[in-house]
Design a protein around this motif. Sequence first.
Motif, short mmCIF file in Angstrom:
data_model
loop_
_atom_site.label_atom_id
_atom_site.label_comp_id
_atom_site.label_asym_id
_atom_site.label_seq_id
_atom_site.Cartn_x
_atom_site.Cartn_y
_atom_site.Cartn_z
N CYS A 26 0.81 -1.23 0.00
CA CYS A 26 0.00 0.00 0.00
C CYS A 26 0.84 1.27 0.00
CB CYS A 26 -0.95 0.01 1.19
SG CYS A 26 -0.13 0.03 2.79
N GLY A 27 2.11 1.16 0.27
CA GLY A 27 2.93 2.36 0.40
C GLY A 27 2.61 3.07 1.70
N TYR A 28 3.38 4.07 1.97
CA TYR A 28 3.16 4.91 3.15
C TYR A 28 2.16 5.97 2.69
CZ TYR A 28 4.74 6.60 7.69
OH TYR A 28 4.82 6.96 9.01
N CYS A 29 0.90 5.54 2.50
CA CYS A 29 -0.06 6.28 1.70
C CYS A 29 -0.96 7.24 2.45
CB CYS A 29 -0.92 5.29 0.92
SG CYS A 29 -1.84 4.18 1.99
N SER A 30 -1.11 7.08 3.75
CA SER A 30 -2.12 7.85 4.45
C SER A 30 -1.95 7.68 5.95
CB SER A 30 -3.50 7.32 4.04
OG SER A 30 -4.52 7.83 4.84
N THR A 31 -2.58 8.55 6.70
CA THR A 31 -2.62 8.35 8.15
C THR A 31 -3.82 7.47 8.54
OG1 THR A 31 -3.79 10.44 8.43
CG2 THR A 31 -1.39 10.47 8.72
N ASP A 32 -4.50 6.94 7.54
CA ASP A 32 -5.52 5.91 7.76
C ASP A 32 -5.29 4.81 6.73
OD1 ASP A 32 -7.64 4.25 8.23
OD2 ASP A 32 -9.20 5.72 7.73
N MET A 33 -4.53 3.81 7.12
CA MET A 33 -4.22 2.71 6.21
C MET A 33 -5.16 1.52 6.41
SD MET A 33 -0.12 2.76 5.72
CE MET A 33 0.46 3.14 7.35
N SER A 34 -6.18 1.69 7.26
CA SER A 34 -7.09 0.58 7.52
C SER A 34 -7.80 0.06 6.26
CB SER A 34 -8.10 0.94 8.61
OG SER A 34 -8.91 2.04 8.22
N PRO A 35 -8.11 0.91 5.26
CA PRO A 35 -8.73 0.36 4.05
C PRO A 35 -7.81 -0.60 3.29
CG PRO A 35 -9.10 2.73 4.16
CD PRO A 35 -8.10 2.38 5.23
N TYR A 36 -6.51 -0.54 3.55
CA TYR A 36 -5.55 -1.37 2.83
C TYR A 36 -5.06 -2.56 3.68
CZ TYR A 36 -5.60 3.09 0.49
OH TYR A 36 -6.03 4.24 -0.12
N ALA A 37 -5.60 -2.70 4.88
CA ALA A 37 -5.13 -3.73 5.81
C ALA A 37 -5.44 -5.13 5.30
CB ALA A 37 -5.76 -3.51 7.19
N GLU A 38 -4.54 -6.04 5.62
CA GLU A 38 -4.65 -7.44 5.18
C GLU A 38 -4.30 -8.36 6.35
OE1 GLU A 38 -2.90 -8.30 1.19
OE2 GLU A 38 -1.81 -6.45 1.59
N ASP A 39 -4.52 -9.65 6.12
CA ASP A 39 -4.03 -10.67 7.03
C ASP A 39 -3.56 -11.85 6.18
OD1 ASP A 39 -6.29 -12.16 6.30
OD2 ASP A 39 -7.38 -11.69 8.14
N THR A 40 -3.21 -12.94 6.82
CA THR A 40 -2.62 -14.08 6.09
C THR A 40 -3.60 -14.78 5.16
OG1 THR A 40 -3.06 -15.57 7.94
CG2 THR A 40 -0.88 -14.49 7.87
N THR A 41 -4.88 -14.42 5.22
CA THR A 41 -5.86 -15.03 4.31
C THR A 41 -6.06 -14.19 3.05
OG1 THR A 41 -7.77 -13.95 5.34
CG2 THR A 41 -7.08 -16.09 6.26
N SER A 42 -5.36 -13.08 2.92
CA SER A 42 -5.57 -12.18 1.78
C SER A 42 -5.00 -12.76 0.49
CB SER A 42 -4.92 -10.82 2.07
OG SER A 42 -3.51 -10.92 1.91
N PRO A 43 -5.48 -12.25 -0.64
CA PRO A 43 -4.94 -12.70 -1.93
C PRO A 43 -3.43 -12.44 -2.06
CG PRO A 43 -7.00 -11.52 -2.27
CD PRO A 43 -6.64 -11.36 -0.81
N THR A 44 -2.92 -11.41 -1.41
CA THR A 44 -1.48 -11.12 -1.47
C THR A 44 -0.68 -12.30 -0.94
OG1 THR A 44 -1.94 -8.77 -1.15
CG2 THR A 44 0.32 -9.50 -0.79
N PHE A 45 -1.12 -12.85 0.19
CA PHE A 45 -0.40 -13.99 0.78
C PHE A 45 -0.48 -15.21 -0.13
CE2 PHE A 45 -0.32 -11.30 4.39
CZ PHE A 45 0.73 -11.75 5.19
N GLN A 46 -1.64 -15.43 -0.72
CA GLN A 46 -1.79 -16.56 -1.63
C GLN A 46 -0.87 -16.38 -2.85
OE1 GLN A 46 -5.80 -17.42 -2.89
NE2 GLN A 46 -5.11 -18.81 -4.49
#
Length: 167
Positions: A26-46
Amino acid sequence: RAIGMIREFAQVHAVDLVMLPELFTCGYCSTDMSPYAEDTTSPTFQTFGELAREIDAIIGWGFAEYGDGRKVYNSYAIVEPDKAPALVRKTHLHISHPGQNNEPEFLLPGDRLGLVDTRLGRLGVMLCYDGCFVEVPRSLVLMGAECILWPAMSGTYLAGTGFPHIR
């Protein structure tokens, strides 16, 4: 784009470890990064898990990890073929003027230093500002780290340390 570059490089060169930057997804994109938050079940991890198996290498990348409401963890993931992902959270949050990337306003601190056992050995991971405190790499080595990864968004922390910084 990064996946294509990694595949292309791995077709020509032997690759053991791919290390992507802090907050890569997500980059250091905002002071609210919650919309970009992920966990180990996300497509990125897969996706990175599949790529690690395909090129038979360890891959690390930074991401915003779900935390507590609006606040997230600045985390680093390491995937190795056929192993569960390992996560490391940034422990030292940078404090600046309120409203100007004052990290405690939008990030949560991790509660332990990061060590990950891999087929390459025990890797210590310190994220950005973590590495500005001599106690962090020293503690990682005393805890058994054989190599230290230091993904960082800011080259200014590294000025004068003697460490080259490649963006």
